[in-house]
Design an enzyme around this catalytic site. Structure first.
Site, PDB file in Angstrom:
ATOM      1  N   CYS A   1      -0.875  -1.963  -0.534  1.00  0.00           N
ATOM      2  CA  CYS A   1      -1.123  -0.702   0.182  1.00  0.00           C
ATOM      3  C   CYS A   1      -0.079   0.336  -0.179  1.00  0.00           C
ATOM      4  CB  CYS A   1      -1.103  -0.953   1.673  1.00  0.00           C
ATOM      5  SG  CYS A   1      -2.154  -2.331   2.148  1.00  0.00           S
TER       6      CYS A   1
ATOM      7  N   LYS B   1      -5.166   8.236   5.564  1.00  0.00           N
ATOM      8  CA  LYS B   1      -4.679   6.892   5.242  1.00  0.00           C
ATOM      9  C   LYS B   1      -3.656   6.933   4.101  1.00  0.00           C
ATOM     10  CE  LYS B   1      -4.069   2.662   4.672  1.00  0.00           C
ATOM     11  NZ  LYS B   1      -4.774   1.450   4.868  1.00  0.00           N
TER      12      LYS B   1
HETATM   13  N1  SAJ Z   1       9.614  -2.394   3.309  1.00  0.00           N
HETATM   14  C1  SAJ Z   1      10.936  -2.115   3.048  1.00  0.00           C
HETATM   15  N2  SAJ Z   1      11.677  -1.520   4.034  1.00  0.00           N
HETATM   16  C2  SAJ Z   1      11.158  -1.214   5.243  1.00  0.00           C
HETATM   17  C3  SAJ Z   1       9.803  -1.480   5.502  1.00  0.00           C
HETATM   18  C4  SAJ Z   1       9.056  -2.074   4.521  1.00  0.00           C
HETATM   19  O1  SAJ Z   1      11.442  -2.402   1.946  1.00  0.00           O
HETATM   20  O2  SAJ Z   1      11.915  -0.694   6.074  1.00  0.00           O
HETATM   21  C5  SAJ Z   1       8.783  -3.016   2.254  1.00  0.00           C
HETATM   22  C6  SAJ Z   1       8.234  -4.381   2.653  1.00  0.00           C
HETATM   23  O3  SAJ Z   1       9.169  -5.396   2.426  1.00  0.00           O
HETATM   24  C7  SAJ Z   1       7.033  -4.481   1.765  1.00  0.00           C
HETATM   25  C8  SAJ Z   1       6.553  -3.037   1.678  1.00  0.00           C
HETATM   26  O4  SAJ Z   1       7.626  -2.230   2.066  1.00  0.00           O
HETATM   27  O5  SAJ Z   1       7.360  -4.928   0.474  1.00  0.00           O
HETATM   28  C9  SAJ Z   1       5.368  -2.707   2.548  1.00  0.00           C
HETATM   29  O6  SAJ Z   1       5.505  -3.326   3.812  1.00  0.00           O
HETATM   30  P1  SAJ Z   1       5.139  -2.618   5.190  1.00  0.00           P
HETATM   31  O7  SAJ Z   1       5.435  -3.570   6.263  1.00  0.00           O
HETATM   32  O8  SAJ Z   1       5.811  -1.305   5.262  1.00  0.00           O
HETATM   33  O9  SAJ Z   1       3.621  -2.266   5.056  1.00  0.00           O
HETATM   34  P2  SAJ Z   1       2.300  -3.084   4.632  1.00  0.00           P
HETATM   35  O10 SAJ Z   1       2.013  -2.790   3.204  1.00  0.00           O
HETATM   36  O11 SAJ Z   1       2.371  -4.485   5.036  1.00  0.00           O
HETATM   37  O12 SAJ Z   1       1.251  -2.327   5.568  1.00  0.00           O
HETATM   38  C10 SAJ Z   1       1.113  -0.930   5.436  1.00  0.00           C
HETATM   39  C11 SAJ Z   1       1.124  -0.316   6.844  1.00  0.00           C
HETATM   40  N3  SAJ Z   1       1.237   1.131   6.733  1.00  0.00           N
HETATM   41  C12 SAJ Z   1       2.162   1.831   7.446  1.00  0.00           C
HETATM   42  O13 SAJ Z   1       2.963   1.294   8.176  1.00  0.00           O
HETATM   43  C13 SAJ Z   1       2.128   3.308   7.316  1.00  0.00           C
HETATM   44  C14 SAJ Z   1      -0.150  -0.702   7.587  1.00  0.00           C
HETATM   45  O14 SAJ Z   1      -0.216  -0.037   8.826  1.00  0.00           O
HETATM   46  C15 SAJ Z   1      -1.373  -0.371   6.736  1.00  0.00           C
HETATM   47  O15 SAJ Z   1      -2.574  -0.746   7.375  1.00  0.00           O
HETATM   48  C16 SAJ Z   1      -1.267  -1.144   5.451  1.00  0.00           C
HETATM   49  O16 SAJ Z   1      -0.099  -0.672   4.769  1.00  0.00           O
HETATM   50  C17 SAJ Z   1      -2.505  -0.892   4.619  1.00  0.00           C
HETATM   51  O17 SAJ Z   1      -3.362  -1.773   4.596  1.00  0.00           O
HETATM   52  O18 SAJ Z   1      -2.637   0.192   4.052  1.00  0.00           O
END
Ligand code: SAJ
Length: 424
Positions: free
Chosen positions: A270, A216
């Site tokens: 996360c 994870k």
């Molecule tokens: N973000 C960017 N650029 C991107 C993608 C995301 O700046 O290209 C930013 C988002 O705006 C946000 C942050 O990253 O601020 C996190 O967003 P996210 O959509 O990447 O992830 P979370 O935190 O909503 O969910 C993540 C997911 N992990 C992965 O994709 C590896 C999810 O599957 C997990 O279950 C979750 O963390 C968790 O609970 O750990």
């Protein structure tokens, strides 16, 4: 194995959807939370968080009598713990994980445990947390046997099955995603697999509890490192006057390149948190993971500096204006699009700092939070656009992407678009 009653401890962004999805499979689910407001809301068939489709399944599960919330734990055949794992406050920047919520949850369920029960830790945890949880349970219940001392013969089965769902898509991903099942023994994995088979259509893959914990942390660190790459590119591109959005689109045409999107920083509890669990355990070795965190954590300050630069430009262009006459509007406070979650939100951080630094009007817009129940004195988005000299797009919420809003934004003198929302 038969699971007639399943208890979910912690009814937040993960616990509540999990409880509701299991209940939708016609299992009796008891949700436990220390927050009386959350418990009352759920028992009315309503929800206290924003997550697409969740309201419908919670409402149905409660009305049909499969889901019930309470503040006091009750006996069940399986317990799923989905409580937060923040950092220890007193350690400041050391980012040491705080397992006190897991400890509290373990100690609350311990009195109602009985032979044959299964306890699953779903909270994202540093490596070793599941063994620690089992130790707390064993300490509280010396009359029962646990896997750390009795292996496959233990009375209680213990496993770590990290949640991996993406906020905004939780209801679908809970069912469709593969599930990593880290039992403390093979029998523990077997029991946990049987539980997840109730609602998971993805594959259930078994491993050890420690590997599941690390898996994870690895998934979220992978994403963090990749976002850091995009964020670093955005800073480089700004300096050499190239559109990072076009650049990434072009580079991603390569069959083996898939760069993520830059933004105002990385938020949520996360991705902005989990990589530190690796760094705090192995600080000497986790150099790239630490640097990625630092790059992403540095991005809000870069955005704030951009705002200062733009305000400076306006003052040069209009020498009879002062900073007090310049209105700045921050679009979005949540940590990403189409949710209301403010945890570790870079958008909220930027907006709060700008509000402190800028002597003129600072308008905050967040369509996913009710204006009446917010502490942030929110402004309607159209009103904010019509008043603003500077708009900062911090979150690409669907409301901001609507044709009318985009058109209005394009008429504002200065737009700092941290998400590339107005591109093209
Ligand atoms: N973000 C960017 N650029 C991107 C993608 C995301 O700046 O290209 C930013 C988002 O705006 C946000 C942050 O990253 O601020 C996190 O967003 P996210 O959509 O990447 O992830 P979370 O935190 O909503 O969910 C993540 C997911 N992990 C992965 O994709 C590896 C999810 O599957 C997990 O279950 C979750 O963390 C968790 O609970 O750990």
């Amino acid at each position: 194995m038969n699971f007639n009653t399943i208890s979910v401890i912690g009814l937040g962004y993960i616990g509540l959807p999990t409880a509701a999805v299991i209940a939708s499979r016609r299992k009796q689910v008891i949700g436990v939370d220390i927050n009386q407001h959350a418990v009352d809301t759920i028992n009315r068939g309503d929800i206290h968080i924003v997550e697409p489709e969740l309201d419908i399944i919670v409402h149905a599960a409660v009305k049909e009598g499969y889901l019930r919330a309470t503040t006091e734990p009750e006996p069940a055949d399986a317990f799923l713990i989905a409580v937060p794992t923040p950092f220890k406050a007193e350690n400041g920047n050391d980012h040491v994980p705080d397992l006190s919520y897991i400890e509290a949850a373990s100690r609350t369920i311990a009195p109602v445990l009985k032979k044959g029960d299964l306890v699953i830790l779903e909270s994202t945890s540093p490596v070793g947390a599941t063994e620690q949880m089992a130790a707390w349970l064993a300490e509280a219940r010396p009359d029962l046997t646990f896997p750390q001392t009795h292996g496959d013969d233990s009375n209680i089965r213990v496993a770590h099955c990290p949640e991996r769902v993406l906020p905004g898509h939780v209801v679908r991903e809970l069912v469709e995603n593969d599930r990593v099942i880290g039992g403390m023994t093979a029998k523990c994995s077997e029991a946990a697999t049987a539980l997840y088979k109730i609602f998971v259509e993805g594959e259930c893959i078994t491993t050890t509890a420690r590997t599941a914990e690390m898996a994870k942390l690895t998934e979220n660190s992978f994403r963090d490192v990749n976002i850091a790459f995009a964020n670093e590119l955005s800073i480089i591109c700004d300096k050499i006057d190239i559109s990072v959005w076009e650049l990434i689109r072009l580079a991603n045409r390569h069959p083996r390149v898939n760069i993520l999107q830059p933004g105002p920083g990385v938020g949520g509890h996360c991705i902005a948190v989990d990589p530190w669990f690796i760094v705090s355990e192995t600080p000497e070795e986790a150099r790239l993971i630490r640097t990625a965190r630092e790059v992403n954590d540095g991005k809000p300050q870069w955005v704030i500096d951009k705002v200062k630069e733009v305000v400076g430009k306006i003052l040069v262009e209009s020498p009879n204006r002062t900073e007090n006459d310049i209105t700045v509007a921050c679009f979005g406070l949540a940590f990403k699009a189409d949710i209301d979650d403010l945890r570790e939100s870079p958008a909220l951080k930027i907006a709060t700092i700008i509000k402190k630094l800028h002597p003129g009007k600072v308008l905050l817009v967040e369509p996913n939070i009710g204006r009446e129940d917010s502490d942030y004195n929110l402004t309607d988005m159209y009103e904010a656009i019509s008043q603003a000299d500077v708009v900062i797009v911090l979150v690409d919420h669907k409301q901001f992407k609507e044709e009318k809003t985009r058109k209005m934004m394009k008429n504002v003198s200065y737009v700092i678009d941290t998400r590339g929302m107005l591109e093209g």
